[in-house]
Design a protein around this motif. Structure first.
Motif, PDB file in Angstrom:
ATOM      1  N   LEU A   1      -7.153  -1.575  -8.653  1.00 36.01           N
ATOM      2  CA  LEU A   1      -7.223  -0.237  -9.256  1.00 36.01           C
ATOM      3  C   LEU A   1      -7.989   0.701  -8.341  1.00 36.01           C
ATOM      4  O   LEU A   1      -7.513   1.805  -8.030  1.00 36.01           O
ATOM      5  CB  LEU A   1      -7.886  -0.324 -10.626  1.00 36.01           C
ATOM      6  N   ASP A   2      -9.163   0.280  -7.893  1.00 37.16           N
ATOM      7  CA  ASP A   2      -9.980   1.118  -7.010  1.00 37.16           C
ATOM      8  C   ASP A   2      -9.255   1.409  -5.702  1.00 37.16           C
ATOM      9  O   ASP A   2      -9.260   2.538  -5.201  1.00 37.16           O
ATOM     10  CB  ASP A   2     -11.306   0.420  -6.734  1.00 37.16           C
ATOM     11  N   CYS A   3      -8.611   0.383  -5.144  1.00 38.30           N
ATOM     12  CA  CYS A   3      -7.921   0.536  -3.866  1.00 38.30           C
ATOM     13  C   CYS A   3      -6.837   1.607  -3.924  1.00 38.30           C
ATOM     14  O   CYS A   3      -6.775   2.496  -3.067  1.00 38.30           O
ATOM     15  CB  CYS A   3      -7.325  -0.809  -3.451  1.00 38.30           C
ATOM     16  N   PHE A   4      -5.990   1.549  -4.953  1.00 42.38           N
ATOM     17  CA  PHE A   4      -4.874   2.495  -4.982  1.00 42.38           C
ATOM     18  C   PHE A   4      -5.283   3.883  -5.467  1.00 42.38           C
ATOM     19  O   PHE A   4      -4.601   4.866  -5.168  1.00 42.38           O
ATOM     20  CB  PHE A   4      -3.700   1.909  -5.752  1.00 42.38           C
ATOM     21  N   ARG A   5      -6.383   3.980  -6.156  1.00 44.58           N
ATOM     22  CA  ARG A   5      -6.905   5.315  -6.449  1.00 44.58           C
ATOM     23  C   ARG A   5      -7.490   5.938  -5.188  1.00 44.58           C
ATOM     24  O   ARG A   5      -7.380   7.145  -4.979  1.00 44.58           O
ATOM     25  CB  ARG A   5      -7.934   5.243  -7.570  1.00 44.58           C
ATOM     26  N   LYS A   6      -8.087   5.112  -4.332  1.00 40.43           N
ATOM     27  CA  LYS A   6      -8.557   5.613  -3.042  1.00 40.43           C
ATOM     28  C   LYS A   6      -7.383   6.030  -2.159  1.00 40.43           C
ATOM     29  O   LYS A   6      -7.427   7.067  -1.494  1.00 40.43           O
ATOM     30  CB  LYS A   6      -9.380   4.534  -2.331  1.00 40.43           C
ATOM     31  N   ILE A   7      -6.341   5.189  -2.131  1.00 37.67           N
ATOM     32  CA  ILE A   7      -5.156   5.522  -1.323  1.00 37.67           C
ATOM     33  C   ILE A   7      -4.541   6.831  -1.799  1.00 37.67           C
ATOM     34  O   ILE A   7      -4.114   7.664  -0.992  1.00 37.67           O
ATOM     35  CB  ILE A   7      -4.138   4.371  -1.373  1.00 37.67           C
ATOM     36  N   ARG A   8      -4.503   7.025  -3.100  1.00 38.99           N
ATOM     37  CA  ARG A   8      -3.972   8.275  -3.660  1.00 38.99           C
ATOM     38  C   ARG A   8      -4.682   9.488  -3.072  1.00 38.99           C
ATOM     39  O   ARG A   8      -4.051  10.516  -2.777  1.00 38.99           O
ATOM     40  CB  ARG A   8      -4.142   8.252  -5.180  1.00 38.99           C
ATOM     41  N   ASP A   9      -5.988   9.386  -2.879  1.00 41.52           N
ATOM     42  CA  ASP A   9      -6.787  10.521  -2.422  1.00 41.52           C
ATOM     43  C   ASP A   9      -7.067  10.503  -0.923  1.00 41.52           C
ATOM     44  O   ASP A   9      -7.736  11.399  -0.414  1.00 41.52           O
ATOM     45  CB  ASP A   9      -8.123  10.544  -3.187  1.00 41.52           C
ATOM     46  N   ASP A  10      -6.564   9.494  -0.217  1.00 46.69           N
ATOM     47  CA  ASP A  10      -6.810   9.347   1.219  1.00 46.69           C
ATOM     48  C   ASP A  10      -5.873  10.281   1.993  1.00 46.69           C
ATOM     49  O   ASP A  10      -4.658  10.068   2.043  1.00 46.69           O
ATOM     50  CB  ASP A  10      -6.566   7.891   1.630  1.00 46.69           C
ATOM     51  N   LYS A  11      -6.439  11.307   2.610  1.00 47.15           N
ATOM     52  CA  LYS A  11      -5.616  12.293   3.305  1.00 47.15           C
ATOM     53  C   LYS A  11      -4.951  11.731   4.555  1.00 47.15           C
ATOM     54  O   LYS A  11      -3.959  12.271   5.037  1.00 47.15           O
ATOM     55  CB  LYS A  11      -6.465  13.523   3.659  1.00 47.15           C
ATOM     56  N   GLU A  12      -5.502  10.635   5.095  1.00 45.95           N
ATOM     57  CA  GLU A  12      -4.910  10.026   6.278  1.00 45.95           C
ATOM     58  C   GLU A  12      -3.704   9.158   5.941  1.00 45.95           C
ATOM     59  O   GLU A  12      -2.790   9.007   6.745  1.00 45.95           O
ATOM     60  CB  GLU A  12      -5.955   9.167   6.999  1.00 45.95           C
ATOM     61  N   CYS A  13      -3.721   8.543   4.758  1.00 45.64           N
ATOM     62  CA  CYS A  13      -2.670   7.590   4.394  1.00 45.64           C
ATOM     63  C   CYS A  13      -1.460   8.288   3.789  1.00 45.64           C
ATOM     64  O   CYS A  13      -1.592   9.135   2.904  1.00 45.64           O
ATOM     65  CB  CYS A  13      -3.233   6.570   3.394  1.00 45.64           C
ATOM     66  N   ARG A  14      -0.269   7.898   4.251  1.00 44.58           N
ATOM     67  CA  ARG A  14       0.982   8.442   3.712  1.00 44.58           C
ATOM     68  C   ARG A  14       1.890   7.358   3.141  1.00 44.58           C
ATOM     69  O   ARG A  14       2.818   7.671   2.392  1.00 44.58           O
ATOM     70  CB  ARG A  14       1.726   9.233   4.799  1.00 44.58           C
ATOM     71  N   VAL A  15       1.659   6.097   3.531  1.00 42.74           N
ATOM     72  CA  VAL A  15       2.465   4.976   3.047  1.00 42.74           C
ATOM     73  C   VAL A  15       1.552   3.759   2.929  1.00 42.74           C
ATOM     74  O   VAL A  15       0.643   3.576   3.741  1.00 42.74           O
ATOM     75  CB  VAL A  15       3.623   4.626   4.019  1.00 42.74           C
ATOM     76  N   ALA A  16       1.811   2.914   1.926  1.00 39.42           N
ATOM     77  CA  ALA A  16       1.062   1.659   1.783  1.00 39.42           C
ATOM     78  C   ALA A  16       2.028   0.485   1.714  1.00 39.42           C
ATOM     79  O   ALA A  16       3.075   0.567   1.063  1.00 39.42           O
ATOM     80  CB  ALA A  16       0.185   1.692   0.534  1.00 39.42           C
ATOM     81  N   LEU A  17       1.678  -0.594   2.415  1.00 40.35           N
ATOM     82  CA  LEU A  17       2.400  -1.864   2.315  1.00 40.35           C
ATOM     83  C   LEU A  17       1.555  -2.827   1.492  1.00 40.35           C
ATOM     84  O   LEU A  17       0.331  -2.813   1.584  1.00 40.35           O
ATOM     85  CB  LEU A  17       2.618  -2.479   3.703  1.00 40.35           C
ATOM     86  N   VAL A  18       2.209  -3.663   0.692  1.00 43.40           N
ATOM     87  CA  VAL A  18       1.513  -4.705  -0.064  1.00 43.40           C
ATOM     88  C   VAL A  18       2.167  -6.040   0.251  1.00 43.40           C
ATOM     89  O   VAL A  18       3.390  -6.189   0.128  1.00 43.40           O
ATOM     90  CB  VAL A  18       1.578  -4.441  -1.584  1.00 43.40           C
ATOM     91  N   SER A  19       1.354  -7.012   0.651  1.00 42.45           N
ATOM     92  CA  SER A  19       1.863  -8.360   0.913  1.00 42.45           C
ATOM     93  C   SER A  19       0.820  -9.376   0.456  1.00 42.45           C
ATOM     94  O   SER A  19      -0.273  -9.004   0.015  1.00 42.45           O
ATOM     95  CB  SER A  19       2.180  -8.547   2.404  1.00 42.45           C
ATOM     96  N   GLY A  20       1.157 -10.647   0.564  1.00 46.48           N
ATOM     97  CA  GLY A  20       0.235 -11.709   0.191  1.00 46.48           C
ATOM     98  C   GLY A  20      -0.149 -12.552   1.388  1.00 46.48           C
ATOM     99  O   GLY A  20       0.711 -12.920   2.195  1.00 46.48           O
ATOM    100  N   ASN A  21      -1.414 -12.876   1.511  1.00 45.15           N
ATOM    101  CA  ASN A  21      -1.897 -13.729   2.591  1.00 45.15           C
ATOM    102  C   ASN A  21      -1.734 -15.200   2.191  1.00 45.15           C
ATOM    103  O   ASN A  21      -1.955 -15.564   1.050  1.00 45.15           O
ATOM    104  CB  ASN A  21      -3.368 -13.417   2.876  1.00 45.15           C
TER     105      ASN A  21
END
Length: 299
Positions: free
Chosen positions: A61-81
């Protein structure tokens, strides 16, 4: 298909100038950036097959709320380690929840507690959907229970040929409650088959997942899949963030409303957004047939 050769030089050049991934520090997630404007979020409990514990729900939840407001980020990838994308809920970390449900407290008070808890978990995946940046899911191996709920909230879903999906909740005596039953029916073209898998909790193999619309593409290996996702992410990140993020907002709105309502929404949206400098930059580049795509400002 997008050309990987076209993005490789840019990818390594961008490593030094990409989004500030170092500001995303988590226990259950690993956030990195190898190209400009793109963040890679990995579920990072490989020793537990990326099972989702209590810490995970708050961190995603915290991560994607940060991504929402991150002016540098335009795309996010999600994968599993590790060996698989996710084995779903970590039951070993939920003993207190079990004791609460089976305890002797008044039923109204237990219901109040569960209502709050379920809402919190729902918000964790809704943050991915509500994040205005496109989110690309890359699934390998098993994607079970909570994992399938997670990818249902993503914009684009890729998988490897050995991947499988399982809406597993009925096997533990409950109906899935964090989004898969609400989101997949709007993405899947075969309602009957989807219901079969929901009611039976049987595995959905990669080919079937593509046939019915759970994923868009299948790849031989995890490396091939991630390379393709990175190429797509680079392509998207080079576009106007005003246009891309506006498109995601419009697609989500139209999915949940009538055509007329969707058109009315876009009228109101574009009467402002068409005045953006991005429209002029993109238009000039197209008219001049520029060799390089225009550079768009942060949004």
């Amino acid at each position: 298909m997008l050309s990987l050769r076209a993005i490789r030089p840019q990818k390594f050049l961008a490593a030094a100038m990409s989004s500030n991934a170092s500001s995303y520090q988590y226990e259950t997630l690993l956030v990195t950036s190898q190209q400009e404007h793109v963040l890679h979020v990995q579920l990072n409990r490989p020793e537990r097959l990326n099972a989702m514990n209590r810490i995970f729900w708050g961190e995603i939840l915290d991560c994607f709320r940060k991504i929402r407001d991150d002016k540098e980020c335009r795309v996010a990838l999600v994968s599993g380690n590790g060996r698989m994308f996710s084995s779903g809920l970590d039951f070993s970390d939920m003993l207190d929840l079990t004791s609460k449900v089976l305890g002797k407290d008044d039923i109204a008070r237990k219901a109040k507690y569960l209502h709050s808890l379920i809402e919190q978990y729902q918000q964790s995946f809704s943050a991915m959907e509500e994040c205005q940046k496109p989110v690309l899911a890359c699934v390998h191996g098993g994607c079970i229970g909570g994992g399938t709920n997670l990818v249902a909230a993503c914009d684009v879903r890729y998988c490897t040929k050995d991947a499988y999906f399982s809406i597993k909740e009925v096997d533990i005596g409950m109906a899935a409650d964090v989004g898969v039953l609400q989101r997949l029916p709007k993405a899947v073209g075969n309602d009957s088959l989807l219901r079969e898998y929901v009611y039976s909790a049987e595995k959905i193999d990669a080919n079937t997942a593509k046939e019915i619309g759970i994923v868009g593409r299948i790849y031989e290996t995890k490396e091939d899949m991630l390379a393709a996702a990175e190429a797509l992410a680079a392509n998207i990140a080079a576009k106007s963030p005003v246009a891309v993020q506006g498109s995601k907002i419009a697609l989500n709105y139209s999915r949940d409303h009538s055509v007329r309502e969707g058109l009315e929404f876009m009228t109101l949206w574009n009467m402002t957004m068409l005045q953006s400098e991005d429209v002029m930059k993109a238009g000039e580049a197209a008219i001049m047939k520029a060799d390089k795509p225009p550079k768009f400002s942060k949004l």
